[in-house]
Design an enzyme around this catalytic site. Structure first.
Site, PDB file in Angstrom:
ATOM      1  CE1 TYR A 175     -29.793 -20.303 -20.574  1.00 17.88           C
ATOM      2  CE2 TYR A 175     -29.030 -20.108 -22.825  1.00 17.88           C
ATOM      3  CZ  TYR A 175     -28.759 -20.296 -21.496  1.00 17.88           C
ATOM      4  OH  TYR A 175     -27.472 -20.475 -21.085  1.00 17.88           O
ATOM      5  CG  PHE A 224     -24.889 -11.322 -14.302  1.00 16.87           C
ATOM      6  CD1 PHE A 224     -24.852 -12.417 -15.151  1.00 16.87           C
ATOM      7  CD2 PHE A 224     -25.245 -11.525 -12.978  1.00 16.87           C
ATOM      8  CE1 PHE A 224     -25.161 -13.692 -14.684  1.00 16.87           C
ATOM      9  CE2 PHE A 224     -25.563 -12.797 -12.514  1.00 16.87           C
ATOM     10  CZ  PHE A 224     -25.517 -13.883 -13.359  1.00 16.87           C
ATOM     11  CG  LEU A 270     -16.111  -7.575 -15.186  1.00 17.95           C
ATOM     12  CD1 LEU A 270     -15.679  -8.952 -15.651  1.00 17.95           C
ATOM     13  CD2 LEU A 270     -15.002  -6.920 -14.357  1.00 17.95           C
ATOM     14  N   GLY A 327     -18.514  -1.648 -16.531  1.00 20.13           N
ATOM     15  CA  GLY A 327     -18.433  -0.444 -15.712  1.00 20.13           C
ATOM     16  C   GLY A 327     -19.707   0.363 -15.655  1.00 20.13           C
TER      17      GLY A 327
END
Length: 345
Positions: free
Chosen positions: A53, A237, A240, A242
């Site tokens: 990361y 990511f 969801l 929206g």
């Protein structure tokens, strides 16, 4: 906050885990510190990172996330308050990691762990995970398995033997798997029990409303073998939430900044997302909180790894722990899933 046992260990971890993969890329060190403090105030005690990361992985930023966390511990001195997890990278097209040939063998795992411990300013890791299998198999968005008879991979026996030594040295308390398959999971468990090597206590795989493939072969293993899921990408990511519907690309959002993140952006995933968002709003729910609450509520989930790029997002995501979905909402989710199962594995 809810707490759950980490496998068969004596550790209890918060049902929400603080994800860190944006730190050093989309988030500064100062912002990362603020996120850690906010999570701690919400009684989160579990933090997950990786040598690779931040994401997307680049040579210029490699290991930066672990270094940020190490600076946090140096400043606040509360390492003992956290269950700290990191991961060792497996083979792949990353020339910046160990001369471009990271493998899950003795040399690589030992070097990776020593580097992580130094960067994290700690003498041990509570959980050390194999970021992905050494062998060629189906992970990172690949649903079906295609066998490669020419694949030469590091034997799981070698991987477990070196992890056993590192546990005995006190540098690792427990080990975990990540992006693993049912066969791989069972093989690790079998060899550990046969040879007295460390037994994996968790498996970190993707799980969200657009990708419930974990349920097919791994959910039963997770429950029966007490190797619970640490669910990553619970918001796919951020899809969801929206915020990308109707072609929207908010400034500084992940899909806006990085074209490579297309896994949850195919037409069938977009359609399913629209249905989930509509369902949430029909019941007066925040779409992201509904998606997170569903993941956290599954019986095979030990902890739900959430990430955010600002404190408002993080606060809202943390608040999902208090949301109990009604039977009607659950039924609505299942109806959408039946119509469009796993649109983005």
């Amino acid at each position: 906050m809810q707490y759950r046992p980490l496998g068969k260990t004596d550790l209890s971890v918060s049902a929400i885990c603080l994800g860190t993969m944006t730190w050093g890329e989309q988030n500064t060190q100062e912002q990362a510190f603020e996120q850690i403090r906010l999570a701690k105030d919400a009684s989160v005690n579990f933090i997950d990172t990786a040598e690779m990361y931040p994401v997307p992985p680049r040579g210029e930023t490699y290991t930066r996330t672990e270094s940020i966390i190490g600076e946090y511990f140096k400043k606040y001195g509360d390492r003992q308050d956290w269950v700290l997890a990191s991961k060792v990278a497996g083979p792949g097209r990353m020339e910046h990691i160990r001369d471009g040939n990271p493998r899950l063998d003795r040399r690589n795992i030992t070097a990776a762990l020593e580097g992580s411990l130094k960067r994290l300013n700690t003498d041990y890791l509570d959980l050390y995970q194999l970021h992905w299998p050494d062998r060629k198999t189906n992970f990172f968005g690949v649903l079906g398995y295609q066998h490669d008879a020419s694949d030469e991979f590091v034997a799981i026996e070698e991987t477990l033997a070196v992890l056993d030594d590192l546990v005995k040295e006190g540098k690792i308390r427990h080990i975990g798997l990540s992006n693993e398959t049912p066969w791989g999971t069972q093989r690790f468990l079998h060899l550990a029990e046969t040879h007295g090597w460390p037994r994996a206590v968790s498996i970190q795989n993707p799980y969200n409303l657009l990708n419930r493939s974990f349920e097919v072969g791994l959910a039963e293993i997770a429950i029966r073998e007490q190797i619970g899921l640490l669910a990553y990408s619970p918001l796919a990511f951020g899809v969801l939430a929206g915020k990308y519907l109707d072609g929207a690309r908010p400034a500084e959002a992940r899909l806006t900044l990085f074209e490579r993140f297309q896994r949850y952006n195919n037409p069938q995933a977009v359609q399913a997302t629209a249905e989930y968002v509509k369902l949430a709003r029909e019941h007066g729910l925040d779409p992201a909180q509904m998606a997170l609450a569903y993941v956290t509520s599954r019986p095979f989930v030990t902890s739900n790894i959430i990430g955010a790029t600002n404190l408002q997002q993080l606060g809202s995501n943390l608040a999902s722990i208090d949301l109990q979905l009604s039977d009607e909402v659950i039924a609505g989710i299942e109806a959408i899933h039946i119509r469009q199962p796993n649109p983005a594995p």
